[in-house]
Design a protein around this motif. Sequence first.
Motif, PDB file in Angstrom:
ATOM      1  N   MET A   1       0.875  -1.268  -0.255  1.00 21.68           N
ATOM      2  CA  MET A   1      -0.010  -0.069   0.064  1.00 21.68           C
ATOM      3  C   MET A   1       0.944   1.118  -0.034  1.00 21.68           C
ATOM      4  N   LEU A   2       1.867   1.405   0.938  1.00 22.35           N
ATOM      5  CA  LEU A   2       2.864   2.457   1.048  1.00 22.35           C
ATOM      6  C   LEU A   2       3.595   2.731  -0.376  1.00 22.35           C
ATOM      7  N   ASN A   3       3.977   1.498  -0.869  1.00 22.73           N
ATOM      8  CA  ASN A   3       4.762   1.556  -2.268  1.00 22.73           C
ATOM      9  C   ASN A   3       3.832   2.215  -3.555  1.00 22.73           C
ATOM     10  N   ASP A   4       2.790   1.688  -3.331  1.00 19.99           N
ATOM     11  CA  ASP A   4       1.804   1.822  -4.289  1.00 19.99           C
ATOM     12  C   ASP A   4       1.537   3.632  -4.320  1.00 19.99           C
ATOM     13  N   ARG A   5       0.965   4.127  -2.938  1.00 26.13           N
ATOM     14  CA  ARG A   5       1.005   5.404  -2.735  1.00 26.13           C
ATOM     15  C   ARG A   5       2.140   6.410  -3.068  1.00 26.13           C
ATOM     16  N   PHE A   6       3.289   5.831  -2.786  1.00 27.10           N
ATOM     17  CA  PHE A   6       4.588   6.437  -3.151  1.00 27.10           C
ATOM     18  C   PHE A   6       4.685   6.693  -4.791  1.00 27.10           C
ATOM     19  N   GLU A   7       4.359   5.693  -5.263  1.00 26.85           N
ATOM     20  CA  GLU A   7       4.654   5.458  -6.843  1.00 26.85           C
ATOM     21  C   GLU A   7       3.435   6.639  -7.526  1.00 26.85           C
ATOM     22  N   SER A   8       2.615   6.612  -6.815  1.00 28.49           N
ATOM     23  CA  SER A   8       1.478   7.351  -7.698  1.00 28.49           C
ATOM     24  C   SER A   8       1.503   8.877  -6.995  1.00 28.49           C
ATOM     25  N   GLY A   9       2.297   9.315  -5.991  1.00 25.97           N
ATOM     26  CA  GLY A   9       2.199  10.537  -5.390  1.00 25.97           C
ATOM     27  C   GLY A   9       2.850  11.617  -6.397  1.00 25.97           C
ATOM     28  N   GLY A  10       2.342  12.814  -6.199  1.00 27.48           N
ATOM     29  CA  GLY A  10       3.008  13.873  -6.781  1.00 27.48           C
ATOM     30  C   GLY A  10       2.113  15.063  -6.393  1.00 27.48           C
ATOM     31  N   PRO A  11       2.381  16.337  -7.060  1.00 24.41           N
ATOM     32  CA  PRO A  11       1.825  17.531  -6.511  1.00 24.41           C
ATOM     33  C   PRO A  11       0.215  17.356  -6.442  1.00 24.41           C
ATOM     34  N   SER A  12      -0.439  17.826  -5.389  1.00 28.97           N
ATOM     35  CA  SER A  12      -1.835  17.618  -5.144  1.00 28.97           C
ATOM     36  C   SER A  12      -2.167  18.673  -3.733  1.00 28.97           C
ATOM     37  N   ASN A  13      -3.376  19.089  -3.882  1.00 28.36           N
ATOM     38  CA  ASN A  13      -3.845  19.618  -2.499  1.00 28.36           C
ATOM     39  C   ASN A  13      -4.312  18.649  -1.580  1.00 28.36           C
ATOM     40  N   ASP A  14      -4.529  17.683  -2.153  1.00 25.94           N
ATOM     41  CA  ASP A  14      -5.051  16.305  -1.110  1.00 25.94           C
ATOM     42  C   ASP A  14      -3.723  15.605  -0.759  1.00 25.94           C
ATOM     43  N   LEU A  15      -3.691  15.482   0.692  1.00 21.88           N
ATOM     44  CA  LEU A  15      -2.253  15.175   1.134  1.00 21.88           C
ATOM     45  C   LEU A  15      -1.989  13.572   0.860  1.00 21.88           C
ATOM     46  N   GLU A  16      -3.137  12.813   0.997  1.00 20.65           N
ATOM     47  CA  GLU A  16      -3.060  11.508   0.700  1.00 20.65           C
ATOM     48  C   GLU A  16      -2.550  11.189  -0.762  1.00 20.65           C
ATOM     49  N   SER A  17      -3.002  11.819  -1.588  1.00 22.96           N
ATOM     50  CA  SER A  17      -2.444  11.577  -2.951  1.00 22.96           C
ATOM     51  C   SER A  17      -1.319  12.369  -3.238  1.00 22.96           C
ATOM     52  N   ALA A  18      -0.728  13.098  -2.445  1.00 25.77           N
ATOM     53  CA  ALA A  18       0.513  13.615  -2.723  1.00 25.77           C
ATOM     54  C   ALA A  18       1.920  12.866  -2.422  1.00 25.77           C
ATOM     55  N   GLY A  19       1.398  11.692  -1.662  1.00 26.05           N
ATOM     56  CA  GLY A  19       2.521  10.876  -1.174  1.00 26.05           C
ATOM     57  C   GLY A  19       2.652  10.469  -0.034  1.00 26.05           C
ATOM     58  N   ILE A  20       3.794  10.065   0.848  1.00 27.54           N
ATOM     59  CA  ILE A  20       3.963   9.260   1.968  1.00 27.54           C
ATOM     60  C   ILE A  20       4.423  10.296   2.967  1.00 27.54           C
ATOM     61  N   LEU A  21       3.809  10.761   4.006  1.00 26.80           N
ATOM     62  CA  LEU A  21       4.107  11.299   5.035  1.00 26.80           C
ATOM     63  C   LEU A  21       5.176  10.614   6.068  1.00 26.80           C
ATOM     64  N   VAL A  22       6.291  11.191   6.131  1.00 26.85           N
ATOM     65  CA  VAL A  22       7.235  10.661   6.992  1.00 26.85           C
ATOM     66  C   VAL A  22       7.844  11.509   7.956  1.00 26.85           C
ATOM     67  N   ARG A  23       8.180  10.970   9.392  1.00 29.41           N
ATOM     68  CA  ARG A  23       8.835  11.818  10.300  1.00 29.41           C
ATOM     69  C   ARG A  23      10.186  11.303  10.731  1.00 29.41           C
ATOM     70  N   GLN A  24      11.291  11.799  10.984  1.00 32.51           N
ATOM     71  CA  GLN A  24      12.459  11.380  11.362  1.00 32.51           C
ATOM     72  C   GLN A  24      12.478  11.935  13.022  1.00 32.51           C
ATOM     73  N   LEU A  25      12.901  11.013  13.913  1.00 33.64           N
ATOM     74  CA  LEU A  25      13.078  11.336  15.193  1.00 33.64           C
ATOM     75  C   LEU A  25      14.156  12.275  15.461  1.00 33.64           C
ATOM     76  N   ASP A  26      13.667  13.327  15.660  1.00 31.10           N
ATOM     77  CA  ASP A  26      14.748  14.634  15.847  1.00 31.10           C
ATOM     78  C   ASP A  26      14.782  15.332  17.436  1.00 31.10           C
ATOM     79  N   GLY A  27      14.375  14.400  18.194  1.00 33.94           N
ATOM     80  CA  GLY A  27      14.272  14.963  19.558  1.00 33.94           C
ATOM     81  C   GLY A  27      12.982  15.636  19.925  1.00 33.94           C
ATOM     82  N   LEU A  28      12.196  16.032  19.147  1.00 34.33           N
ATOM     83  CA  LEU A  28      10.868  16.672  19.442  1.00 34.33           C
ATOM     84  C   LEU A  28       9.739  15.656  19.600  1.00 34.33           C
ATOM     85  N   ASN A  29      10.225  14.761  20.485  1.00 35.75           N
ATOM     86  CA  ASN A  29       9.211  13.972  20.683  1.00 35.75           C
ATOM     87  C   ASN A  29       9.435  13.204  22.210  1.00 35.75           C
ATOM     88  N   ASP A  30       8.600  12.306  22.633  1.00 32.12           N
ATOM     89  CA  ASP A  30       8.637  11.866  24.151  1.00 32.12           C
ATOM     90  C   ASP A  30       9.953  10.805  23.896  1.00 32.12           C
TER      91      ASP A  30
END
Length: 230
Positions: A1-30
């Motif tokens: 599912m993630l690969n399919d959404r990545f592959e079809s992602g691109g500029p869009s006002n719909d966040l889900e259609s735009a790609g995959i949202l990832v966060r790196q652990l930068d210390g701003l977390n518990d």
Amino acid sequence: MLNDRFESGGPSNDLESAGILVRQLDGLNDVNKPWLPCRHTGNGDSSWCAEMADRWATSLVNPGARNLYYGVRGIGGLVLNTRVAKLFCAYPADGNSMDPNKICNPPGRAADGSCIPGCYPVGKQCNEVGHAWDCSYAPSHLKECLEAQQRDMGAKSRNNEMVVDLTSITSNLPQAILGFWYTPTSGSKEVSDAINARRAFLREYHLSPATGPPLLILDLTEKGGDRPFS
């Protein structure tokens, strides 16, 4: 599912259609529960990042936007569910969402838009000022932001920054987290951090390894192609 959404992602006002949202652990977390924001310490004093506990910096990745804010350092993190995640704003490059001028008191978005966590206020949004620098894009103009990244910001070498409203994550747990990941360049500490974070998450929400969010390797290099999750 993630690969399919990545592959079809691109500029869009719909966040889900735009790609995959990832966060790196930068210390701003518990520290012990990194799917949560940083918090006040037990003695009542604020932790160093408590005033920024209303937002997270994330990256939206798709075939045309393959860079993370920590680059190739191997720092892993979380895959966020774009069906529940809400943005405060979007930047076509690093937006410096930790800027002291982008901290709201009280935390969270001001009703009149005069303060938006990690973002420029209403009146100084990129779609209002007519350019893509010294400004942030309103979520309703996400497509313009991603187009600006590809057009102006050197998408092959720079990351975008999506500033997530953390209440949209914390109020939708555990479904707000789709996976835990590290990269092919991660060292033993980064791999261990991802494994331990996932184990803690599964325990916290009484999920089994078979049904909970998976442990993933994310390869955004050319070797990973358009299906970078394994």
